[in-house]
Design a protein around this motif. Structure first.
Motif, PDB file in Angstrom:
ATOM      1  N   ILE A  41       0.857  -1.129  -0.065  1.00  0.00           N
ATOM      2  CA  ILE A  41       0.284  -0.269  -0.119  1.00  0.00           C
ATOM      3  C   ILE A  41       1.587   1.208  -0.020  1.00  0.00           C
ATOM      4  N   GLY A  42       2.288   0.915   0.864  1.00  0.00           N
ATOM      5  CA  GLY A  42       3.164   2.745   0.877  1.00  0.00           C
ATOM      6  C   GLY A  42       3.454   2.468  -0.530  1.00  0.00           C
ATOM      7  N   LEU A  43       3.723   1.476  -0.834  1.00  0.00           N
ATOM      8  CA  LEU A  43       4.627   1.647  -2.745  1.00  0.00           C
ATOM      9  C   LEU A  43       3.551   2.142  -3.643  1.00  0.00           C
ATOM     10  N   VAL A  44       2.437   1.573  -3.449  1.00  0.00           N
ATOM     11  CA  VAL A  44       1.762   2.332  -4.841  1.00  0.00           C
ATOM     12  C   VAL A  44       0.781   3.575  -4.015  1.00  0.00           C
ATOM     13  N   ILE A  45       0.987   3.922  -2.895  1.00  0.00           N
ATOM     14  CA  ILE A  45       0.594   5.699  -2.667  1.00  0.00           C
ATOM     15  C   ILE A  45       1.429   6.010  -2.724  1.00  0.00           C
ATOM     16  N   GLY A  46       3.151   6.069  -2.675  1.00  0.00           N
ATOM     17  CA  GLY A  46       4.231   6.961  -3.029  1.00  0.00           C
ATOM     18  C   GLY A  46       4.203   7.312  -4.393  1.00  0.00           C
ATOM     19  N   ILE A  47       4.019   6.108  -5.115  1.00  0.00           N
ATOM     20  CA  ILE A  47       3.925   5.929  -6.896  1.00  0.00           C
ATOM     21  C   ILE A  47       2.806   7.130  -7.088  1.00  0.00           C
ATOM     22  N   LEU A  48       1.351   6.918  -6.785  1.00  0.00           N
ATOM     23  CA  LEU A  48       0.763   8.009  -7.289  1.00  0.00           C
ATOM     24  C   LEU A  48       1.004   8.743  -6.381  1.00  0.00           C
ATOM     25  N   VAL A  49       1.514   9.477  -5.635  1.00  0.00           N
ATOM     26  CA  VAL A  49       1.941  10.499  -5.318  1.00  0.00           C
ATOM     27  C   VAL A  49       3.207  11.449  -5.515  1.00  0.00           C
ATOM     28  N   GLY A  50       4.170  10.671  -6.067  1.00  0.00           N
ATOM     29  CA  GLY A  50       5.413  10.976  -7.640  1.00  0.00           C
ATOM     30  C   GLY A  50       4.532  11.392  -7.936  1.00  0.00           C
ATOM     31  N   ALA A  51       3.659  11.162  -9.047  1.00  0.00           N
ATOM     32  CA  ALA A  51       2.947  11.334 -10.436  1.00  0.00           C
ATOM     33  C   ALA A  51       2.514  12.285  -9.809  1.00  0.00           C
ATOM     34  N   ALA A  52       1.744  12.260  -9.362  1.00  0.00           N
ATOM     35  CA  ALA A  52       0.725  13.445  -8.642  1.00  0.00           C
ATOM     36  C   ALA A  52       1.588  14.872  -8.606  1.00  0.00           C
ATOM     37  N   ALA A  53       2.501  15.009  -8.193  1.00  0.00           N
ATOM     38  CA  ALA A  53       3.990  15.996  -7.759  1.00  0.00           C
ATOM     39  C   ALA A  53       4.258  16.653  -8.777  1.00  0.00           C
ATOM     40  N   TYR A  54       3.656  16.493  -9.784  1.00  0.00           N
ATOM     41  CA  TYR A  54       4.901  17.182 -11.470  1.00  0.00           C
ATOM     42  C   TYR A  54       4.290  19.083 -11.349  1.00  0.00           C
ATOM     43  N   PRO A  55       3.262  18.896 -10.951  1.00  0.00           N
ATOM     44  CA  PRO A  55       3.584  20.618 -10.568  1.00  0.00           C
ATOM     45  C   PRO A  55       4.791  22.056 -10.418  1.00  0.00           C
ATOM     46  N   PHE A  56       5.507  20.199  -8.504  1.00  0.00           N
ATOM     47  CA  PHE A  56       5.926  20.894  -8.426  1.00  0.00           C
ATOM     48  C   PHE A  56       7.658  20.278  -8.392  1.00  0.00           C
ATOM     49  N   THR A  57       8.227  19.794  -9.466  1.00  0.00           N
ATOM     50  CA  THR A  57       9.018  19.718  -9.875  1.00  0.00           C
ATOM     51  C   THR A  57       9.438  19.477 -11.740  1.00  0.00           C
ATOM     52  N   ASP A  58      10.590  19.463 -12.301  1.00  0.00           N
ATOM     53  CA  ASP A  58      10.997  19.465 -13.328  1.00  0.00           C
ATOM     54  C   ASP A  58      11.410  18.126 -13.626  1.00  0.00           C
ATOM     55  N   ARG A  64      10.088  10.976 -10.926  1.00  0.00           N
ATOM     56  CA  ARG A  64       8.838  11.239  -9.958  1.00  0.00           C
ATOM     57  C   ARG A  64       8.123   9.833  -9.729  1.00  0.00           C
ATOM     58  N   LEU A  65       7.835   8.691 -10.376  1.00  0.00           N
ATOM     59  CA  LEU A  65       7.342   7.302 -10.037  1.00  0.00           C
ATOM     60  C   LEU A  65       8.695   6.589  -9.167  1.00  0.00           C
ATOM     61  N   TRP A  66       9.501   7.098  -9.647  1.00  0.00           N
ATOM     62  CA  TRP A  66      10.939   6.651  -8.613  1.00  0.00           C
ATOM     63  C   TRP A  66      11.237   7.004  -8.042  1.00  0.00           C
ATOM     64  N   ALA A  67      10.685   8.481  -7.529  1.00  0.00           N
ATOM     65  CA  ALA A  67      10.777   8.849  -6.194  1.00  0.00           C
ATOM     66  C   ALA A  67      10.186   8.536  -5.353  1.00  0.00           C
ATOM     67  N   GLY A  68       8.771   8.391  -5.752  1.00  0.00           N
ATOM     68  CA  GLY A  68       7.524   8.000  -5.436  1.00  0.00           C
ATOM     69  C   GLY A  68       7.680   6.952  -5.208  1.00  0.00           C
ATOM     70  N   GLY A  69       7.735   5.926  -5.396  1.00  0.00           N
ATOM     71  CA  GLY A  69       8.389   4.787  -5.128  1.00  0.00           C
ATOM     72  C   GLY A  69       9.075   4.490  -4.140  1.00  0.00           C
ATOM     73  N   LEU A  70      10.332   4.560  -4.084  1.00  0.00           N
ATOM     74  CA  LEU A  70      11.687   5.380  -3.007  1.00  0.00           C
ATOM     75  C   LEU A  70      10.533   5.736  -1.535  1.00  0.00           C
ATOM     76  N   ALA A  71       9.606   6.963  -1.682  1.00  0.00           N
ATOM     77  CA  ALA A  71       9.688   7.890  -0.498  1.00  0.00           C
ATOM     78  C   ALA A  71       8.239   6.513   0.265  1.00  0.00           C
ATOM     79  N   GLY A  72       7.358   5.812  -0.852  1.00  0.00           N
ATOM     80  CA  GLY A  72       6.517   5.208  -0.451  1.00  0.00           C
ATOM     81  C   GLY A  72       7.519   4.450   0.852  1.00  0.00           C
ATOM     82  N   LEU A  73       8.755   2.961  -0.285  1.00  0.00           N
ATOM     83  CA  LEU A  73       9.051   1.963   0.668  1.00  0.00           C
ATOM     84  C   LEU A  73       9.381   2.689   2.322  1.00  0.00           C
ATOM     85  N   SER A  74      10.516   3.743   1.984  1.00  0.00           N
ATOM     86  CA  SER A  74      11.296   4.436   2.530  1.00  0.00           C
ATOM     87  C   SER A  74       9.519   4.612   3.952  1.00  0.00           C
TER      88      SER A  74
END
Length: 96
Positions: A41-58, A64-74
């Protein structure tokens, strides 16, 4: 991959981990689920949050999906490390 890009992805994952941690805890408190699927669940939420962070990063979508997945697992591991009381060790003690 450029070392600067990797550093930026890890920094972005560190920022996302705070938000993912809060969302995972929200899901854990509202939905009855087995404990062994919480990292998934953390991995999936992290990937979704990473994808949704489009306006905040270039970053492009893949980074962004890699960062979200790492964030979810960590975030899942961070919560378990900080707030779960675990007694004992990794091996069973034997009486000799």
């Amino acid at each position: 991959m450029n070392n600067e890009i990797l550093t930026n992805v890890l920094a972005f994952a560190s920022v996302l981990a705070v938000f993912v941690l809060a969302l995972v805890q929200l899901v854990k408190k509202t939905v009855n689920m087995p404990k062994n699927i919480v990292p998934l669940i953390g991995l999936v939420i992290g990937i979704l949050v990473g994808a949704a962070a489009y306006p905040f990063t270039d970053f492009d979508l893949t980074l962004r999906l890699w960062a979200g997945g790492l964030a979810g697992l960590s975030a899942t591991g961070l919560f378990e490390l900080a707030f779960s009381k675990r007694d004992g060790g990794t091996k069973k003690k034997t009486n000799r």
